[in-house]
Structure formats: C-alpha cells, structure tokens
Motif scaffolding. Structure first.
Motif, PDB file in Angstrom:
ATOM      1  N   GLN A 233       1.510   4.760   0.466  1.00  0.00           N
ATOM      2  CA  GLN A 233       0.857   5.792   1.499  1.00  0.00           C
ATOM      3  C   GLN A 233       1.291   7.062   0.933  1.00  0.00           C
ATOM      4  O   GLN A 233       2.312   7.240   0.434  1.00  0.00           O
ATOM      5  CB  GLN A 233       1.376   5.688   2.816  1.00  0.00           C
ATOM      6  N   GLN A 234       0.347   8.055   0.735  1.00  0.00           N
ATOM      7  CA  GLN A 234       0.421   9.197   0.213  1.00  0.00           C
ATOM      8  C   GLN A 234       1.204  10.032   1.057  1.00  0.00           C
ATOM      9  O   GLN A 234       1.031  10.075   2.247  1.00  0.00           O
ATOM     10  CB  GLN A 234      -0.976   9.985  -0.125  1.00  0.00           C
TER      11      GLN A 234
ATOM     12  N   THR B 131       4.882   6.209  14.188  1.00  0.00           N
ATOM     13  CA  THR B 131       3.534   6.833  13.894  1.00  0.00           C
ATOM     14  C   THR B 131       2.298   5.959  13.569  1.00  0.00           C
ATOM     15  O   THR B 131       2.752   5.112  12.414  1.00  0.00           O
ATOM     16  CB  THR B 131       3.673   8.170  13.404  1.00  0.00           C
ATOM     17  N   GLU B 132       1.207   6.398  13.811  1.00  0.00           N
ATOM     18  CA  GLU B 132      -0.001   5.731  13.042  1.00  0.00           C
ATOM     19  C   GLU B 132      -0.775   6.778  12.015  1.00  0.00           C
ATOM     20  O   GLU B 132      -0.600   8.029  12.152  1.00  0.00           O
ATOM     21  CB  GLU B 132      -1.148   5.528  14.198  1.00  0.00           C
ATOM     22  N   THR B 133      -0.632   5.909  10.800  1.00  0.00           N
ATOM     23  CA  THR B 133      -1.413   6.881   9.908  1.00  0.00           C
ATOM     24  C   THR B 133      -2.651   6.167   9.536  1.00  0.00           C
ATOM     25  O   THR B 133      -2.972   5.181   9.966  1.00  0.00           O
ATOM     26  CB  THR B 133      -0.387   6.760   8.426  1.00  0.00           C
ATOM     27  N   SER B 134      -3.386   6.748   8.325  1.00  0.00           N
ATOM     28  CA  SER B 134      -4.619   6.257   7.855  1.00  0.00           C
ATOM     29  C   SER B 134      -4.577   4.653   7.555  1.00  0.00           C
ATOM     30  O   SER B 134      -5.539   3.947   7.330  1.00  0.00           O
ATOM     31  CB  SER B 134      -5.368   6.987   6.928  1.00  0.00           C
ATOM     32  N   ASP B 135      -3.476   4.440   7.203  1.00  0.00           N
ATOM     33  CA  ASP B 135      -3.092   3.205   6.379  1.00  0.00           C
ATOM     34  C   ASP B 135      -2.321   2.157   7.432  1.00  0.00           C
ATOM     35  O   ASP B 135      -1.899   0.994   6.951  1.00  0.00           O
ATOM     36  CB  ASP B 135      -2.325   3.168   5.149  1.00  0.00           C
ATOM     37  N   GLY B 136      -2.342   2.475   8.650  1.00  0.00           N
ATOM     38  CA  GLY B 136      -1.539   1.786   9.568  1.00  0.00           C
ATOM     39  C   GLY B 136      -0.371   2.217   9.967  1.00  0.00           C
ATOM     40  O   GLY B 136      -0.041   3.430   9.647  1.00  0.00           O
TER      41      GLY B 136
ATOM     42  N   ARG C  34       0.838  -1.133   0.015  1.00  0.00           N
ATOM     43  CA  ARG C  34      -0.017   0.013   0.024  1.00  0.00           C
ATOM     44  C   ARG C  34       0.949   1.223   0.142  1.00  0.00           C
ATOM     45  O   ARG C  34       1.728   1.588   0.854  1.00  0.00           O
ATOM     46  CB  ARG C  34      -0.956  -0.105   1.038  1.00  0.00           C
TER      47      ARG C  34
END
Length: 808
Positions: A30-31, A74-79, A28
């Motif tokens: 991530q942007q 860190t935590e992002t929208s993709d995990g 995935r």
C-alpha cells in the motif's frame, strides 16, 4: 493415514511459503504518503508505551521520547490496515475499542539498505502494520470502549508499573519481555547479549509460559476436584486472555492453541498428538495473516517443535546404549541398566531402606548423565530444524547455546514464579516485592555472566553467512528425507516386517543416514566466491567498503556522521551475512568521524567476542599531523593486541587474488587537513581495476593528479572509481577524470544530507565522460563482482542492474 490434519496443513504451509519466497504471490504494498499530515478514522485495537531507547527503535533509526502508542485499525483502498499512532505529549489518550478520528504526520517504515540489515518495513508488513503516525492528536471519538481488551491493557500497564517499582530498570525491562511480551523497554545491550549467547528465546511468551501457568492452574483445579469441563475450559480461557494481554505473538499463539488442543484431547478421552496440535496452530495463524510465514519468530517457534517432534526421536538412537554397544561390540551390565531405571520408592521396597537408598544414590550420576544426554539430543534436534532459519535470517549461530540452555531453561521456571510473586506482593506493597525481585535479579545476573562467558570462549559464534532460498528448501527437503527414511528403517527392522535388516548391518545403515544429515548441512552452507567482490555499504553520510577476494576480507573505512551505532546495525549484520568472523585488515583512509565511527565500535567489541581483526592499517603521516581520532584508534588496536601497520605511496599489498597499490599519501606527509592525507588505493585483479580515493582533496588531490600525469598507463580506462569526498564539487575535477576515464563511478553519501552531496557539478563531469554513476543514497548497498575480466554491478534496493565489460 496417521495425522491427516498435520499432513494437509504442512502441505498447504509449504506451498504458500514457496509462493511467498519466490515472489509468485506478493503482498499488496500500500502506498504511504511519507512525510505528509493525514487524518484517518479507525478503531483503537491496542495501547502501549514506548520509551524511545529500545533496541528495535535504534535498529529502525527511530529516536523518539517516551509516549503512548495507539494501534489503530482503519480502512484503506486496499483493505483494512493497522497503523501505529505515536501521540503527542499533551494529547488525550482514549480507550481500546473506541472509534476515533486522529491526525498526525505519516512516516513510512524504513527499508533495509544493506544485506543482513534489519528491515523494519518487511517486519511490520508481516504483522499487518503499514506505517506510523507521529505527533498524533485525536479530533473525535465515539466513546464506545471494549471493556475486555481495555481491562487486559490496564492489567498489563499495572503489572509493568509494579515491575518498574520492584526491580532495577535493566532487569525490569527483561522481566517485562519475559512475563508480558513487551520489549519496548528492553535495553539494546541486554537484547544483544542474550541474542549472541543464544538465549534470546526466553524474551518471548511461548510454550514455557503457557505450560507453567496453564497447567499450574489446571492442576490446582484438579486438586480441588472441580468438574472436568470447568477445569479444561477455564485454564484455556485464562491462557487466551494472557496471550491477548501479551500481544499474541506467533510463539504465544502457537502455545495457546496447542495447550487448548491438549486439554481438549483429555476432555474427549483422546490421546494428545503434539504435531496435530502444531498443525492446527499453524493453520489458524496463517489463516489470520499469511505473511506470518515470513516472520523469524514464527519459523523458529514452529521449527523448534518440529525438531522435538520429528527429528529428536530419530536422533535418540545415536546416543542409545544399544547403538553404542553395537559399534563397540560390547554389552552393558544388566544390573546397572535395570537399577538406574527404577525409582527410589521401588528400590526401597525391593531392597530395604539402606540398600535401596544406596542403590539410588549410586546410580544418580548415571541418571543425571541420561537426563543431560536426552536434553542434548533434544537441543540437537531443535538446532538442526532451525539451522536453516538462522542461516537465512541471522547468518550466525551460537555454538555453545545448547549447553547454555541446560542452565537457562531449568531456571526459567524459578524466574517466572518469582516474577509472579513480584507482581502479587508488589500489588500490595512495593517493598514486599523486593525480595522475590532480588532473586530474579540474581538469576538474570547469572544469565548475563553465563552469556558473557560463553561469548568469550573460542569459536563461540559460528558465522555461517547467508543462504539462498534454493539452498534453504533443499536443506529442509533433505531433513524430511532423513526423518522419513529413519521411520521406514525402524518399521522395516521390526519383527514381522516385509524386510528384516540384520543387526550387524543396521549400524552401517545408521551411519549412512547420519552422513546424509551432514551432507544436508553442507548443501545449506555451501558458498561460492568470485575473484573479487567489492561492497559499498549504505552507511548514510560516510564511507564503508568491504573487499573480498580469495577467502580474505578487508574493510576500507567504516564510519558515518548521520547514523549512530553503525557497527551494530549496519557493519556487523553485513559481515555476518557474508560469513565474515574475522577481518584480515581494516584500512583507514583518514580520521574523520564519517570514516571511522564504526571502526571504533568494532574495536570496542573485539574483546567481547565480536568480529576479529588481524591488522589495522593507517596512513603513514607525520606525528604532528595525527589527530585525536587517529591516536585513539592506534591505542585501541594495541590494547586489543591488534598489529598496527602504516601505508604510504608505493606500498603494495596482496589480498587474495587482488593487489592494492598505495598512491598516497607520501611517507611522513605533513598537513593540517585530514582529507589531504587520505589513503588512495589502486586495485588490480586481471583486467579489472578500481581506484579508492577516500576524501582526498587539496594537496593530496594535486599529488594524485601528478602521479597519473607521470604514469598515464597506470589508471587509463579505469573500470571502477570510488568518487572522492561523497561527490563534493571540490574533488573529482575534469582533468582528473580525463586522466583515468572511469567506466563506472560509485558515490557514497547519505539521503537528503545537509551538504548537498553529491554536487551537480560532479555528476555533470561524470556524465560528460560517459561514466555510469551509482549512488548509495539511491541504490542502497552497491555490490561489484568480477572474475578478473567482466564486471557486474547491482544495488540492494530494487533498481535496474547493469552489466559492464571490464578491463582495459
């Protein structure tokens, strides 16, 4: 079933590798808000110091001063994701384990823009990083420290300080990589030298380190007669901590797991199986990060062990006395065979001191020969098992590396022991660490001299060229068939087997197996070439064109004003990708830096065993028009024994299946402007035609326009035009385009360059005549292939490909 875990894990790894290789399963992406200031909240997982001059930073176009780098999870929208945070000079540095709020400018990792080029984005994705933050400052922290990890980090930083104080800077960078797995201060020259010499593996924490340190600690505890449980658990715990301190790379993780399995087998009174330990290590690493399968470090580390465990046993019969005797039809003296296997102690007991010592010394050359032979067979097994990785990732192979490693590997134990002495004595007093440091410096000097000597030998580097995923997997499949077939024949040839192979026929079966092994290499290295292939490399603000036809390769220009060390990081990797070890010619259109900086680097590398050059071709201009760069290249070529040719209007060159007609400059042209005398080349291959215009402008452009006016059929309905001067508005005017009417135009320019190239006026002129325009700043390297009739064009970066009918 023997080794069930090994078989199951191997099957899982192969399936996952195939899914990743052929894009069925993708990471995935991530942007990343590139260039924007962001604020994140995460936990500090590690801390290092970067000097800003490391090889990997230059390859990724990262020029940064020495600074602290925090690895933040860190935590992002993709995990969950990892970020490298480069702290500002006056920023507060917090401890590992703390949760922090941190702000900085987000920077995406740079993607490779040319075939063979180092892809920073793909590499860091494979280890779990998504971006970097620059100029970071910590806004808040919770103060909860992970004392264990912070202690390991401070221990590593203290060890680095000792090495810096006791060793010269160049050697300290190498020893940091060897002992601590930190390549941050490794200078680019040492890395390149060791890589070209085939001993780059010594700069990674691997099985050699774990075996030496872990088994040394185990043996020390065994001699102290400590409990078995303690002397198994403690070395494993120490090695896990050592691996954590060194970053736990794929090779270190593999070695630690296998070491733990080895001691665990002894604790459980079971025999140790190397391949089962390898399978368990692969399972644990892939479970943590599936993309580790795409790391070349993982592939080489595990491939080397597979070569030792699977291929080497099947290759040993090739050098055995029995096999050679069957071919030669003779038998060796039983006395020598028996005596060379006996130890000195046994010989002395059996024959007395004098005779026993004499027999031992007399057979010592045979013993050494047997040891070298075994080492060479092992090296051959490793080479065959990792050859596919070299072809797919590095595209070159150091021919003399197996021999060089016979010197390097035995001395590595001394290097590491002396390095540990440096750390121990240097911790007490820096002068005390100088003596073992001097020994390390001497051995590292021997390594460098050995690498330089091997590189200077003829044929030192085998330019294999790239291989396709299908070829790579076919090669591995054929290796598996060789191993399984060898095992089957060995079992069937034994007494009591269902089929008994006669000894006189067994040699022919062996020869057939090795012939099949040779065929597998042919499958891996097989390449096809179109009638003509033209690659416009993405070199930033500059030009770099590689022409391939009929087995001959020509480079037209090779320079950049926006990229440093262009030859090392763009030109040479691409040439290796194409399997080019020698250029048949380099044609320089003019002497501007953005067209010749890489050529200068290439000529400097020729006497060091780099890419060879058969001829340098320069524009034939008046002596007074030659500038400093022009004369410098002339001198460098002559010093390296490279013939220098000169080209002017009317000169016809034949390369492979293509003809190059020079349309400019006129012989002995006098001008003060380098762009005006740019070499202009018209290429023809069947109905395919191309025009290379360099940076021609001014009087040179006027002369070209007049030639096309006088000879209207020469370039009419041109298939391909290389737009002059990176798309400057002062060239490629409407009258010129009406005369040649190109179907496709290629512009070589740098992304966001200060000149504004390509100018909108040029793009509008090309659109007005219906030409399809390709740009290296958008598509990366642009590759054009033709069979002499039809042309195919595509960019290296993921953009739409076009297929255009060629010819007039």
């Amino acid at each position: 079933m023997r080794r069930p875990l090994c078989a199951v894990v191997l099957a899982l790894v192969l399936v996952l590798s195939l899914l990743l290789e052929f894009g069925i399963v993708r990471d995935r992406m991530q942007q990343v808000p590139d260039g924007e200031t962001v604020t994140i909240i995460g936990r500090i997982m590690g801390r290092t110091w970067k000097s800003g001059n490391a090889a990997w930073q230059k390859a990724a176009d990262m020029e940064i001063p020495e600074t602290a780098v925090l690895l933040v999870r860190t935590e992002t929208s993709d995990g969950p994701a990892l970020m490298q945070c480069y702290m500002s000079e006056d920023a507060e540095i917090r401890s590992i384990g703390e949760t922090v709020q941190i702000t900085g400018e987000c920077r995406a990792y740079r993607r490779a823009e040319n075939p063979g080029e180092f892809d920073a984005e793909a590499y860091y994705r494979s280890v779990g990083y998504i971006c970097t933050l620059r100029g970071c400052r910590i806004l808040a922290a919770d103060g909860r420290t992970d004392r264990y990890r912070e202690g390991l980090c401070r221990l590593r930083e203290r060890a680095e300080e000792i090495l810096e104080g006791c060793l010269p800077a160049e050697d300290a960078g190498v020893m940091k990589a060897i002992l601590l797995g930190d390549r941050g201060d490794l200078d680019a020259a040492s890395r390149e030298l060791f890589q070209r010499g085939g001993i780059i593996h010594i700069l990674a924490v691997s099985g050699l380190h774990i075996s030496l340190l872990g088994m040394g600690l185990y043996e020390f505890m065994r001699r102290l007669r400590l409990p078995v449980l303690l002397r198994c658990i403690l070395p494993v715990a120490v090695m896990i901590s050592y691996g954590q301190m060194c970053g736990m790379s794929a090779s270190a993780g593999r070695a630690v797991v296998m070491f733990a399995v080895r001691l665990g087998a002894g604790l459980c009174h079971r025999s140790y199986d190397m391949l089962t330990g390898l399978a368990l290590a692969a399972l644990l690493l892939v479970w943590e990060q599936p993309l580790v399968l795409q790391q070349t470090g993982f592939q080489l580390s595990f491939g080397a062990i597979l070569g030792i465990g699977l291929l080497t046993p099947e290759l040993k019969p090739l050098t055995s006395r029995g096999w050679l005797a069957r071919i030669a039809g003779c038998e060796e003296t039983a006395f020598v065979v028996r005596e060379e296997r006996e130890s000195l102690h046994t010989l002395v007991r059996a024959h007395g001191v004098r005779l026993g010592l004499g027999l031992f010394l007399g057979t010592l050359p045979i013993r050494l020969l047997r040891g070298c032979r075994s080492a060479l067979v092992g090296s051959l097994g490793i080479a065959l098992c990792t050859l596919g990785v070299y072809a797919a990732s590095f595209h070159t192979f150091s021919v003399y590396a197996p021999l060089l490693n016979l010197l390097v590997i035995p001395l590595m134990s001394v290097v590491m022991i002396m390095g540990l002495c440096v750390l121990a004595l240097g911790a007490i007093s820096v002068p005390l660490g100088h003596l073992p440091g001097m020994m390390d410096s001497v051995i590292l000097r021997v390594y460098r001299l050995a690498c330089e000597g091997s590189i200077a030998l003829p044929g030192a580097t085998w330019y294999m060229g790239h291989t396709t995923p299908l070829q790579f997997w076919l090669y591995l499949g054929l290796l598996a068939v060789f191993v399984l077939g060898s095992h089957f024949l060995r079992e069937e040839s034994k007494q009591g087997g269902r089929v008994r192979i006669a000894p006189e026929r067994l040699v022919w079966v062996d020869l057939g197996r090795y012939a099949g092994l040779f065929c597998s290499m042919t499958v891996l290295l097989f390449h096809t070439e179109p009638a003509v292939r033209i690659t416009f490399l993405s070199v930033g603000q500059g030009d770099g064109i590689i022409l391939e036809s009929g087995g001959q390769r020509v480079m037209i220009d090779g320079g950049s004003s926006s990229k440093t060390e262009l030859y090392r990081y763009q030109l040479r990797p691409f040439l290796a990708y194409e399997g080019v070890g020698v250029l048949d010619a380099i044609i320089l259109t003019h002497e501007d830096e953005d067209h010749m900086s890489g050529i200068r680097e290439l000529l400097t590398d020729v006497p060091k065993g780099g890419i060879g050059v058969r001829q340098l071709i320069l524009p034939d201009i008046d002596t007074n028009s030659k500038g400093e760069n022009y004369r410098e290249l002339e001198q460098m070529a002559r010093e390296n024994g490279i013939p220098v040719g000169y080209i002017h209007r009317g000169t016809l060159l034949q390369f492979g299946k293509t003809q190059l007609l020079c349309l400019g400059p006129e012989a002995g042209m006098q001008t003060e402007e380098a762009n005006a005398y740019s070499t202009i080349l018209y290429l023809r291959c069947g109905t395919f035609s191309a025009l290379f215009t360099g940076d021609v402008e001014g009087e040179g452009q006027d002369a070209l326009r007049q030639i096309l006016t006088d000879h209207p059929d020469l370039c009419r309905d041109l298939t391909l035009l290389k737009v002059a001067h990176h798309g400057s508005r002062f060239t490629t005017d409407a009258d010129f385009l009406r005369l040649c009417h190109p179907k496709t135009a290629v512009i070589s320019c740098g992304r966001n360059n200060t000149y504004g190239h390509p100018h909108e006026e040029v793009l509008e002129r090309l659109a007005d005549i219906g030409a399809q325009t390709w740009r290296t700043d958008v598509s990366g390297a642009i590759t054009v292939t033709s069979d002499g009739n039809r042309m195919e064009i595509g960019g290296f970066l993921p953009v739409s490909e076009a297929r255009i009918p060629g010819g007039q």
